[in-house]
Design an enzyme around this catalytic site. Structure first.
Site, PDB file in Angstrom:
ATOM      1  N   TYR B  45      27.527 -32.299  69.248  1.00 29.55           N
ATOM      2  CA  TYR B  45      26.497 -32.867  70.122  1.00 29.55           C
ATOM      3  C   TYR B  45      26.494 -34.386  70.028  1.00 29.55           C
ATOM      4  CZ  TYR B  45      24.485 -28.144  70.256  1.00 29.55           C
ATOM      5  OH  TYR B  45      24.268 -26.801  70.427  1.00 29.55           O
ATOM      6  N   ARG B 231      25.580 -35.653  82.595  1.00 33.95           N
ATOM      7  CA  ARG B 231      26.236 -35.245  81.353  1.00 33.95           C
ATOM      8  C   ARG B 231      26.790 -33.844  81.544  1.00 33.95           C
ATOM      9  NH1 ARG B 231      23.077 -31.752  78.047  1.00 33.95           N
ATOM     10  NH2 ARG B 231      24.343 -32.338  76.275  1.00 33.95           N
ATOM     11  N   LYS B 325      25.377 -20.692  70.707  1.00 34.89           N
ATOM     12  CA  LYS B 325      25.960 -20.514  72.042  1.00 34.89           C
ATOM     13  C   LYS B 325      26.300 -19.052  72.338  1.00 34.89           C
ATOM     14  CE  LYS B 325      27.909 -25.210  72.264  1.00 34.89           C
ATOM     15  NZ  LYS B 325      27.471 -25.773  73.553  1.00 34.89           N
TER      16      LYS B 325
HETATM   17  C1  HEM Z   1      15.121 -33.203  81.810  1.00 34.90           C
HETATM   18  C2  HEM Z   1      16.301 -33.046  81.292  1.00 34.90           C
HETATM   19  C3  HEM Z   1      16.729 -31.866  80.461  1.00 34.90           C
HETATM   20  C4  HEM Z   1      16.366 -30.563  80.530  1.00 34.90           C
HETATM   21  C5  HEM Z   1      15.404 -29.914  81.516  1.00 34.90           C
HETATM   22  C6  HEM Z   1      17.063 -29.855  79.480  1.00 34.90           C
HETATM   23  C7  HEM Z   1      16.909 -28.508  79.209  1.00 34.90           C
HETATM   24  C8  HEM Z   1      17.541 -27.829  78.204  1.00 34.90           C
HETATM   25  C9  HEM Z   1      17.317 -26.456  77.867  1.00 34.90           C
HETATM   26  C10 HEM Z   1      16.292 -25.555  78.546  1.00 34.90           C
HETATM   27  C11 HEM Z   1      18.136 -26.117  76.847  1.00 34.90           C
HETATM   28  C12 HEM Z   1      18.233 -24.747  76.179  1.00 34.90           C
HETATM   29  C13 HEM Z   1      17.297 -24.659  74.990  1.00 34.90           C
HETATM   30  C14 HEM Z   1      17.131 -23.222  74.491  1.00 34.90           C
HETATM   31  O1  HEM Z   1      17.996 -22.738  73.742  1.00 34.90           O
HETATM   32  O2  HEM Z   1      16.127 -22.576  74.836  1.00 34.90           O
HETATM   33  C15 HEM Z   1      18.905 -27.300  76.539  1.00 34.90           C
HETATM   34  C16 HEM Z   1      19.891 -27.384  75.574  1.00 34.90           C
HETATM   35  C17 HEM Z   1      20.486 -28.565  75.200  1.00 34.90           C
HETATM   36  N1  HEM Z   1      20.210 -29.831  75.691  1.00 34.90           N
HETATM   37 FE1  HEM Z   1      18.999 -30.294  77.209  1.00 34.90          FE
HETATM   38  N2  HEM Z   1      17.844 -30.738  78.799  1.00 34.90           N
HETATM   39  C18 HEM Z   1      17.681 -31.977  79.370  1.00 34.90           C
HETATM   40  C19 HEM Z   1      18.292 -33.138  79.008  1.00 34.90           C
HETATM   41  C20 HEM Z   1      19.155 -33.246  77.968  1.00 34.90           C
HETATM   42  C21 HEM Z   1      19.829 -34.472  77.619  1.00 34.90           C
HETATM   43  C22 HEM Z   1      19.678 -35.802  78.337  1.00 34.90           C
HETATM   44  C23 HEM Z   1      20.589 -34.206  76.551  1.00 34.90           C
HETATM   45  C24 HEM Z   1      21.460 -35.252  75.905  1.00 34.90           C
HETATM   46  C25 HEM Z   1      22.010 -35.225  74.793  1.00 34.90           C
HETATM   47  C26 HEM Z   1      20.421 -32.782  76.234  1.00 34.90           C
HETATM   48  C27 HEM Z   1      21.049 -32.084  75.231  1.00 34.90           C
HETATM   49  C28 HEM Z   1      20.999 -30.716  75.040  1.00 34.90           C
HETATM   50  C29 HEM Z   1      21.838 -30.013  74.080  1.00 34.90           C
HETATM   51  C30 HEM Z   1      22.863 -30.633  73.157  1.00 34.90           C
HETATM   52  C31 HEM Z   1      21.515 -28.655  74.191  1.00 34.90           C
HETATM   53  C32 HEM Z   1      22.191 -27.492  73.448  1.00 34.90           C
HETATM   54  C33 HEM Z   1      23.216 -26.920  74.399  1.00 34.90           C
HETATM   55  C34 HEM Z   1      24.218 -25.943  73.823  1.00 34.90           C
HETATM   56  O3  HEM Z   1      24.690 -26.103  72.682  1.00 34.90           O
HETATM   57  O4  HEM Z   1      24.617 -25.022  74.559  1.00 34.90           O
HETATM   58  N3  HEM Z   1      19.541 -32.245  77.116  1.00 34.90           N
HETATM   59  N4  HEM Z   1      18.515 -28.331  77.362  1.00 34.90           N
END
Ligand code: HEM
Lengths: 200, 354
Positions: B45, B231, B325
């Site tokens: 990440y 991103r 994941k």
């Molecule tokens: C408004 C903007 C964003 C929304 C609505 C959003 C929404 C989400 C949601 C719903 C999850 C899944 C969480 C779960 O397991 O329940 C997630 C995962 C994640 N988000 Fe965001 N996110 C946003 C912006 C960002 C940004 C800007 C970053 C920048 C680093 C980020 C990094 C991550 C990462 C690293 C994960 C884990 C993903 C994985 O390993 O599959 N998010 N996000």
């Protein structure tokens, strides 16, 4: 499948008399009476007595209302159950002034049911203090059928709505006041691990 | 915004399925433009945010919102999901101005990037929207929800590929105050509604402690109108299944147990989300677009560089990330499948096909 330190899991810092507030609404369930009494001890003397309202219910827990009926405290409104406390709270909040502070003490499902109803009347969550005590167990919503179980005390339980075996996550919705339950044996149907006692 | 000359005009395929018989597949052209996410041989990440201001001609980064050969299939899949569960599209009441902002942004962007397919005509507040791919032509009054068959956000997002969420900004925080979520990677809009940025990211391992979310939020709070950012995010999915929602996990979770060394190339898919973020002008809300791309391992290995890199990334991915994941169970089979494609040669930097 444990989720250590998950950020949506709420904490319960405890009640702290806020003498700068203009109105005080104290709401307790079961063992919460003790926390309300301590808060009242801190308020009495600095806050005018007619700015203080106390609502209490034994709920599903033990009845400690006598702690609150002591002569030095403002007379509490004692109800049989949560629903009546909420009705009484709505009455108070409808003509509450700006600068109202709420203090809620009780079990976790009780606290969030109160907060949810208060939010609907425009109370900001920041103006609501909370202390968890009394009965353990979480309110959990089944992500599949949306049925909420009220006091789940084990890591795995059977959903009363769809009968799936659900794992209780630490992921918590403040909007609904519930944790999330997700099918535990989806990837190996029938292999349901032994439920363990849930951490609070 | 993408500029017209560099945006590919997709040859849209007839409807394919993302469930039951899974007829979805990528054409060789779609494979080459796949937004492969790995620029290095390992993955962790990071605050991987960059301006969303176009990209190589024909790539999914060129337009504001990418329309590709799967357009009709994804619109149809969305229709099916919503017919079973209308709550997958929910917007909180105070977000109506943001709904109109979204409709305007999507209509303007699509008609600019794909003038052969989408046409927007404005006469004061009388707007006419023509979607030639779906055979839609509607005239409505901008600002009056009663003149559209759905609320404005649902109306337009039913006609665009990818999920969308809407975020109110208050007290230096973003809130999950609405969305259209039918192709999500295992999270629930209904459950997460009203949460703040840290809360809805609650289940993600490591990133909180690494300070990723704190820095990402700071960046997003300062997002400016007309300067979108993007991103990539990724995971793996068994079958080309768009609807990997927690709501239906009891139905699709079993897929993970059906992967074998024989079928892994066909079953296992890399799932990439091209996420873009827009500040909306009237409401000051943030629109988050989550455009999902799927590619089977069999398709992926037709690009030698990607096969090698994918092998290295999946093999070295930390356990907690593979667990989160959801592919820790069949990871060894993915690695074994990819290994013969990897001769260990040094790869050119970046994610491009060669
Ligand atoms: C408004 C903007 C964003 C929304 C609505 C959003 C929404 C989400 C949601 C719903 C999850 C899944 C969480 C779960 O397991 O329940 C997630 C995962 C994640 N988000 Fe965001 N996110 C946003 C912006 C960002 C940004 C800007 C970053 C920048 C680093 C980020 C990094 C991550 C990462 C690293 C994960 C884990 C993903 C994985 O390993 O599959 N998010 N996000």
């Amino acid at each position: 499948m444990s989720e250590p330190g998950i950020k949506s899991k709420p904490n319960y810092p405890g009640l702290e008399p806020d003498t700068s507030a203009r109105q005080h609404l104290l709401i307790g369930e079961a063992d919460g009476a003790g926390s309300l009494a301590r808060t009242l001890d801190g308020l009495i003397g600095t806050a005018n007595e007619d700015t203080i309202t106390v609502l209490y219910t034994p709920g599903d827990g033990s009845d400690h209302s006598s702690t609150l009926t002591a002569a030095r405290y403002p007379t509490p409104t004692i109800s049989a159950q949560l629903e009546d406390v909420i009705t009484a709270m709505q009455g108070v909040l409808r003509d509450a002034r700006m600068g109202t502070r709420m203090y809620v003490a009780g079990s976790e499902p009780f606290i969030w049911a109160v907060i949810r109803a208060a939010r609907e009347l425009g109370m900001a969550e920041a103006a609501i203090q909370r202390e968890r005590c009394g009965l353990m167990g979480r309110s959990v919503i089944c992500v599949h059928c949306k049925t909420t179980a009220w006091r789940v005390s084990t890591t795995i339980y059977q959903c009363p709505g769809c009968e799936l075996h659900l794992f209780v996550r630490d992921h918590f919705s403040r909007r609904w006041g519930v944790y999330q339950g997700v099918c535990v044996d989806a990837e190996a149907p029938g292999e349901v691990p032994e439920p363990e006692e849930l951490e609070p | 915004m993408g500029n017209e000359a560099s945006v590919a005009v997709p040859e849209v395929k007839p409807v394919e399925t993302f469930r039951d018989d899974f007829t979805f597949a990528n054409s060789p052209k779609a494979i080459r433009r796949f937004p492969f996410p790995f620029t290095e041989d390992s993955y962790m990440y990071s605050v991987n945010i960059e301006p969303h201001n176009g990209g190589p001609a024909g790539s999914p980064y060129a337009p504001a919102f990418d329309i590709d050969e799967h357009y009709l299939s994804e619109v149809e899949e969305r229709r099916k999901v919503l017919a079973e569960d209308p709550s997958r599209c929910t917007v909180l009441e105070h977000m109506m101005p943001a709904q109109w902002d979204t409709l305007e942004l999507l209509m303007e962007s699509l008609s600019t990037d794909y003038p052969d397919y989408f046409v927007l005509t404005r006469d004061g507040d009388q707007w006419t929207w023509e979607n030639r791919l779906l055979g839609i032509k509607d005239t409505f009054t901008f600002g009056d929800p009663d003149t559209l068959p759905y609320e404005p956000f649902e109306y337009i997002t039913r006609q665009v590929q990818g999920d969308f969420t809407l975020h109110d900004q208050r007290d230096n925080m973003l809130y999950m105050d609405g969305g259209m979520l039918t192709c999500q990677a295992d999270w629930s809009l209904q459950f997460d509604l009203g949460m703040n940025f840290y809360e809805w990211h609650g289940p993600v391992p490591r990133a909180h402690e690494m300070g990723v979310f704190e820095r990402a939020l700071k960046y997003l709070l300062n997002l400016r109108v007309g300067e979108p950012v993007r991103r990539l995010n990724w995971t793996m999915t068994v079958h080309p299944r768009m609807d990997t929602s927690p709501e239906n996990y009891h139905k699709w979770g079993i897929d993970r147990a059906t992967v074998t060394p024989e079928n892994v190339g066909d079953y296992a898919h890399l799932r990439v989300e091209l996420q873009s973020l827009y500040r909306l002008p009237r409401s000051n809300a943030v629109l988050f677009s989550i455009r999902c791309y799927l590619i089977s391992l069999n398709e992926l290995v037709t690009i030698p560089k990607w096969a090698k890199r994918m092998h290295r990334v999946i093999k070295t991915l930390p356990e907690d990330l593979a667990d989160y994941k959801g592919f820790i169970g069949y990871r060894p089979m993915v690695v074994d499948y990819l290994a013969p494609f990897d001769d260990g040669a040094e790869l050119t930097p970046g994610a491009a096909p060669e």
